[in-house]
Design a protein around this motif. Structure first.
Motif, PDB file in Angstrom:
ATOM      1  N   ILE A   1       0.872  -1.182   0.000  1.00  0.00           N
ATOM      2  CA  ILE A   1       0.000   0.000   0.000  1.00  0.00           C
ATOM      3  C   ILE A   1       0.907   1.230   0.000  1.00  0.00           C
ATOM      4  N   LEU A   2       0.785   2.069  -1.047  1.00  0.00           N
ATOM      5  CA  LEU A   2       1.583   3.292  -1.146  1.00  0.00           C
ATOM      6  C   LEU A   2       0.626   4.475  -1.173  1.00  0.00           C
ATOM      7  N   VAL A   3       0.608   5.251  -0.105  1.00  0.00           N
ATOM      8  CA  VAL A   3      -0.378   6.323   0.038  1.00  0.00           C
ATOM      9  C   VAL A   3       0.133   7.618  -0.596  1.00  0.00           C
ATOM     10  N   SER A   4      -0.788   8.501  -0.901  1.00  0.00           N
ATOM     11  CA  SER A   4      -0.546   9.731  -1.663  1.00  0.00           C
ATOM     12  C   SER A   4       0.678  10.521  -1.201  1.00  0.00           C
ATOM     13  N   HIS A   5       1.372  11.086  -2.180  1.00  0.00           N
ATOM     14  CA  HIS A   5       2.541  11.960  -2.007  1.00  0.00           C
ATOM     15  C   HIS A   5       3.781  11.202  -1.555  1.00  0.00           C
ATOM     16  N   THR A   6       3.721   9.899  -1.551  1.00  0.00           N
ATOM     17  CA  THR A   6       4.922   9.104  -1.272  1.00  0.00           C
ATOM     18  C   THR A   6       5.877   9.199  -2.461  1.00  0.00           C
ATOM     19  N   ALA A   7       7.181   9.256  -2.164  1.00  0.00           N
ATOM     20  CA  ALA A   7       8.200   9.292  -3.212  1.00  0.00           C
ATOM     21  C   ALA A   7       9.273   8.260  -2.885  1.00  0.00           C
ATOM     22  N   ILE A   8       9.560   7.385  -3.841  1.00  0.00           N
ATOM     23  CA  ILE A   8      10.517   6.298  -3.625  1.00  0.00           C
ATOM     24  C   ILE A   8      11.706   6.499  -4.542  1.00  0.00           C
ATOM     25  N   GLY A   9      12.877   6.648  -3.953  1.00  0.00           N
ATOM     26  CA  GLY A   9      14.093   6.893  -4.715  1.00  0.00           C
ATOM     27  C   GLY A   9      14.575   5.668  -5.469  1.00  0.00           C
ATOM     28  N   GLY A  10      15.401   5.897  -6.463  1.00  0.00           N
ATOM     29  CA  GLY A  10      15.876   4.852  -7.355  1.00  0.00           C
ATOM     30  C   GLY A  10      16.514   3.670  -6.648  1.00  0.00           C
ATOM     31  N   SER A  11      16.227   2.472  -7.148  1.00  0.00           N
ATOM     32  CA  SER A  11      16.813   1.207  -6.700  1.00  0.00           C
ATOM     33  C   SER A  11      16.439   0.803  -5.283  1.00  0.00           C
ATOM     34  N   ALA A  12      15.438   1.470  -4.687  1.00  0.00           N
ATOM     35  CA  ALA A  12      14.936   1.026  -3.385  1.00  0.00           C
ATOM     36  C   ALA A  12      14.180  -0.284  -3.562  1.00  0.00           C
ATOM     37  N   VAL A  13      14.134  -1.073  -2.488  1.00  0.00           N
ATOM     38  CA  VAL A  13      13.439  -2.364  -2.519  1.00  0.00           C
ATOM     39  C   VAL A  13      12.417  -2.408  -1.394  1.00  0.00           C
ATOM     40  N   LEU A  14      11.165  -2.659  -1.755  1.00  0.00           N
ATOM     41  CA  LEU A  14      10.100  -2.863  -0.784  1.00  0.00           C
ATOM     42  C   LEU A  14       9.644  -4.305  -0.904  1.00  0.00           C
ATOM     43  N   GLU A  15       9.755  -5.075   0.163  1.00  0.00           N
ATOM     44  CA  GLU A  15       9.326  -6.469   0.114  1.00  0.00           C
ATOM     45  C   GLU A  15       7.793  -6.547   0.183  1.00  0.00           C
ATOM     46  N   ASP A  16       7.246  -7.737   0.333  1.00  0.00           N
ATOM     47  CA  ASP A  16       5.792  -7.923   0.307  1.00  0.00           C
ATOM     48  C   ASP A  16       5.109  -7.304   1.526  1.00  0.00           C
ATOM     49  N   TYR A  17       3.853  -6.861   1.330  1.00  0.00           N
ATOM     50  CA  TYR A  17       2.957  -6.393   2.391  1.00  0.00           C
ATOM     51  C   TYR A  17       3.465  -5.151   3.129  1.00  0.00           C
TER      52      TYR A  17
END
Length: 341
Positions: free
Chosen positions: A252-268
């Motif tokens: 779940i990625l909520v509004s105005h979130t910013a994820i920088g290059g090559s970041a890793v988010l695992e499951d859930y």
């Protein structure tokens, strides 16, 4: 108008019906609901308001029926999940205009499986693949060699860059841009400063099945390889996902979130509003990041973090209380120092 008996709803959501069985015609908010509409109560705070409501059907947690002796009640373990299931039954949809509009521009070499709905002013470049039951609304651009999966809906003015692959049963809302170059520049010394040299991108974006992407969100293509959004992930409006990011399933990625290059988010993983993720950060399975937090480095699986930089949420909450009291603490500290001299 859709109608369904409360007893049938109870079976669908695995709930327990207490009271009279009758047909309902929809769902609504407590103050707006009519007699034959269903309302939901998720806490004791809403009981009094629901007791006065016109609606005669209520969805609520187990043990709450005692508060509504004059109404028909479906008790469930998780009201929010049950309500989500019911909302799907009563969802309002406009049937697409099936077929390919003569006002769509489709280059040679495009593969289209029918039935599909391709509206006027859609532009599809060569080599693209559109699977059956896909819906492309006006103003959608599909780049060369992109692929749109079965039963995927792309709303007006979304831009899907070349080589992007979108799975089945996805929803891409208006104004989304998938596959633009990531923000990558090298700085070369030049005269009394420097000049920015663009790093060209050669990768693509892969959106897996059942993903929903909110309006005006952006997902950048990889420099090499793929930027990946995992199965079932839900992205709010105005979210930025950088190049080469790997997002696991059911995030779940909520509004105005910013994820920088090559970041890793695992499951859930769950990111609340306005979260910033630094490049190359890693967030473990099931971790939760509070609103306005800044993540740098690694977050362990299952952790709940908050603050900038993000730390364990329980520690951050205590620190926030202390921060509010710092002026008072400082005054007392100055008094202490004065008394020591």
């Amino acid at each position: 108008m859709k109608k369904i008996k409360i007893s049938e709803l109870a079976k669908i959501i695995k709930g327990n019906l207490i009271g009279e069985d009758f047909e309902i015609e929809g769902i609504n908010a407590i103050p707006l609901a009519k007699e034959k509409e269903l309302i939901f109560v998720d806490s004791l705070k809403r009981v009094a308001e629901a007791q006065k409501a016109k609606a005669k059907a209520i969805l609520c947690p187990e043990g709450f029926a005692i508060h509504f002796p004059d109404k028909s009640v479906i008790e469930v373990k998780d009201v929010r999940v049950a309500f989500a299931r019911i909302s799907e039954i009563f969802k309002k949809e406009i049937e697409p205009l099936w077929g390919i509009s003569s006002q769509a521009f489709i280059e040679e070499g495009v593969k289209i499986e029918e039935p599909c709905a391709i509206y006027p002013w859609v532009y599809i470049q060569k080599g693209a693949v559109i699977k059956k039951e896909a819906v492309l609304f006006p103003g959608v651009f599909i780049g060369a060699h992109a692929e749109i999966g079965e039963n995927t809906i792309i709303f007006p003015n979304a831009v899907i860059y070349p080589y992007t692959k979108i799975g089945k049963n996805c929803i891409v809302h208006a104004g989304v841009v998938i596959g633009a170059d990531g923000f990558g520049f090298a700085q070369e010394p030049y005269e009394d400063g420097y000049q920015n040299i663009k790093i060209y991108h050669f990768g693509s974006v892969k959106i897996e099945d059942e993903v929903e992407i909110g309006a005006n969100s952006t997902i950048d293509r990889a420099v090499f390889g793929e930027t990946i959004i995992g199965e079932g992930t839900k992205i709010d409006n105005l979210v930025q996902v950088g190049h080469n990011v790997k997002v696991g399933k059911q995030n779940i990625l909520v509004s105005h979130t910013a994820i920088g290059g090559s970041a890793v988010l695992e499951d859930y993983v769950m990111l609340a509003g306005q979260v910033g993720i630094a490049p190359y950060s890693q967030i473990g399975k099931g971790a939760k990041v509070a609103a306005k937090s800044g993540v740098v480095g690694k977050i362990p699986a299952g952790a709940e973090v908050a603050g900038i930089p993000a730390i364990k949420a329980s520690i951050w909450r205590k620190a926030a209380v202390i921060f509010a009291k710092l002026p008072e603490i400082y005054r007392e500290f100055k008094k202490f120092l004065k008394n020591q001299t």
